[in-house]
Design a protein around this motif. Structure first.
Motif, PDB file in Angstrom:
ATOM      1  N   ARG A  48      -7.118  -3.906  -2.320  1.00 18.59           N
ATOM      2  CA  ARG A  48      -5.760  -3.366  -2.372  1.00 18.59           C
ATOM      3  C   ARG A  48      -5.505  -2.591  -3.657  1.00 18.59           C
ATOM      4  O   ARG A  48      -4.756  -1.602  -3.656  1.00 18.59           O
ATOM      5  N   ARG A  49      -6.124  -2.985  -4.742  1.00 15.41           N
ATOM      6  CA  ARG A  49      -5.988  -2.207  -5.981  1.00 15.41           C
ATOM      7  C   ARG A  49      -6.643  -0.837  -5.832  1.00 15.41           C
ATOM      8  O   ARG A  49      -6.105   0.176  -6.283  1.00 15.41           O
ATOM      9  N   ARG A  50      -7.836  -0.836  -5.217  1.00 16.57           N
ATOM     10  CA  ARG A  50      -8.553   0.441  -5.052  1.00 16.57           C
ATOM     11  C   ARG A  50      -7.894   1.335  -4.018  1.00 16.57           C
ATOM     12  O   ARG A  50      -7.927   2.566  -4.122  1.00 16.57           O
ATOM     13  N   ARG A  51      -7.315   0.720  -2.983  1.00 15.33           N
ATOM     14  CA  ARG A  51      -6.740   1.469  -1.859  1.00 15.33           C
ATOM     15  C   ARG A  51      -5.217   1.355  -1.860  1.00 15.33           C
ATOM     16  O   ARG A  51      -4.588   1.224  -0.815  1.00 15.33           O
ATOM     17  N   TRP A  52      -4.634   1.425  -3.033  1.00 18.93           N
ATOM     18  CA  TRP A  52      -3.196   1.218  -3.180  1.00 18.93           C
ATOM     19  C   TRP A  52      -2.368   2.233  -2.406  1.00 18.93           C
ATOM     20  O   TRP A  52      -1.207   1.976  -2.036  1.00 18.93           O
ATOM     21  N   ASP A  53      -2.941   3.399  -2.154  1.00 14.46           N
ATOM     22  CA  ASP A  53      -2.195   4.475  -1.517  1.00 14.46           C
ATOM     23  C   ASP A  53      -2.283   4.451   0.002  1.00 14.46           C
ATOM     24  O   ASP A  53      -1.734   5.328   0.673  1.00 14.46           O
ATOM     25  N   ASN A  57      -3.550  -2.424   4.599  1.00 10.68           N
ATOM     26  CA  ASN A  57      -4.797  -3.111   4.258  1.00 10.68           C
ATOM     27  C   ASN A  57      -4.780  -4.438   5.022  1.00 10.68           C
ATOM     28  O   ASN A  57      -4.275  -5.450   4.533  1.00 10.68           O
ATOM     29  N   ASP A  75      -0.558  -6.820   7.987  1.00  8.59           N
ATOM     30  CA  ASP A  75      -0.100  -5.964   6.885  1.00  8.59           C
ATOM     31  C   ASP A  75       0.723  -4.773   7.362  1.00  8.59           C
ATOM     32  O   ASP A  75       0.463  -3.618   7.007  1.00  8.59           O
ATOM     33  N   THR A 103      -8.791  -0.937   5.705  1.00  4.54           N
ATOM     34  CA  THR A 103      -7.792  -0.046   5.112  1.00  4.54           C
ATOM     35  C   THR A 103      -7.557   1.105   6.072  1.00  4.54           C
ATOM     36  O   THR A 103      -8.505   1.770   6.494  1.00  4.54           O
TER      37      THR A 103
END
Length: 222
Positions: A48-53, A57, A75, A103
């Protein structure tokens, strides 16, 4: 054949598919059998940090030596269209101590409930197709002390032996003698004792210890 438990995977895998302009990026990863849910949540947080945009997720996990603990999350996708289908794939594969995160970058076209179920389950299934499976068996610990002069030869014998008996080698220890550790199916203990006696003219006598559930690479699982 040793008693089998749910399998796991050897290492994380990431895989992407595109369906009607939506990108589905799947991360599947093994989690520590000792940490279980906490380790799975760590993996989820990192994705989730890497794919925040990303818009979604979605997650699914199975943990526990028997695969008896499970969680999933849609989600924000319609209820039952993401997390549960992902979880069902993990269940069908007979896996535990594994987490999946899919994601989704929305492509502007709605897929409908059936389309979402297919997309999320296919994403996880294709990612797992690329993962190395590690099987788990209830194995017995066996140690054997070997004079240092014979350690190299016996090491070669044992490495070949475990490949054909659904067993695995632990890390050797070196003290007054070289101590080799094996994890062996209960039914293979007698053959191991006989093979060691034959290769050492009766000088090597293995010591049988406790039983434990042990990871065994699929190519050695018998």
């Amino acid at each position: 054949m040793p008693a089998a438990y749910p399998s796991t995977i050897a290492a994380p895998v990431e895989h992407e598919i595109v369906i009607t302009r939506s990108r589905f990026i799947t991360t599947v990863a093994p989690v520590s059998p000792d940490a279980g849910v906490a380790d799975a949540e760590r993996v989820i947080a990192e994705v989730r940090r890497r794919r925040w945009d990303a818009r979604h997720n979605c997650t699914a996990m199975v943990t526990g030596v028997l695969g008896d603990q499970a969680r999933s999350s849609d989600d924000g996708e319609p209820s039952g269209t993401a997390g549960v289908p992902m979880l069902e794939v993990l269940r069908r594969r007979g896996l535990t101590d594994v987490v999946a995160v899919v994601t989704r970058y929305f492509g502007g076209v709605k897929l409908g409930a059936g389309g979402l179920v297919r997309a999320y389950s296919t994403s996880v299934s294709e990612a797992l197709d690329r993962a190395a499976v590690v099987q788990r068996h209830a194995l017995t610990r066996v140690t054997v002390d070997v004079p240092h002069a014979d350690a190299g030869r016996v090491d070669n014998v044992l490495r070949e032996w475990v490949r054909h008996h659904g067993a695995t080698l632990g890390d050797p220890a070196y003290g007054a003698a070289a101590t080799f550790e094996l994890w062996v199916p209960e039914t293979a203990i007698a053959p191991l004792r006989a093979d060691l006696a034959a290769t050492s003219n009766g000088a090597l006598d293995p010591v049988v210890g406790e039983q434990r559930v042990v990871d065994v690479p699929a190519d050695r699982a018998g």
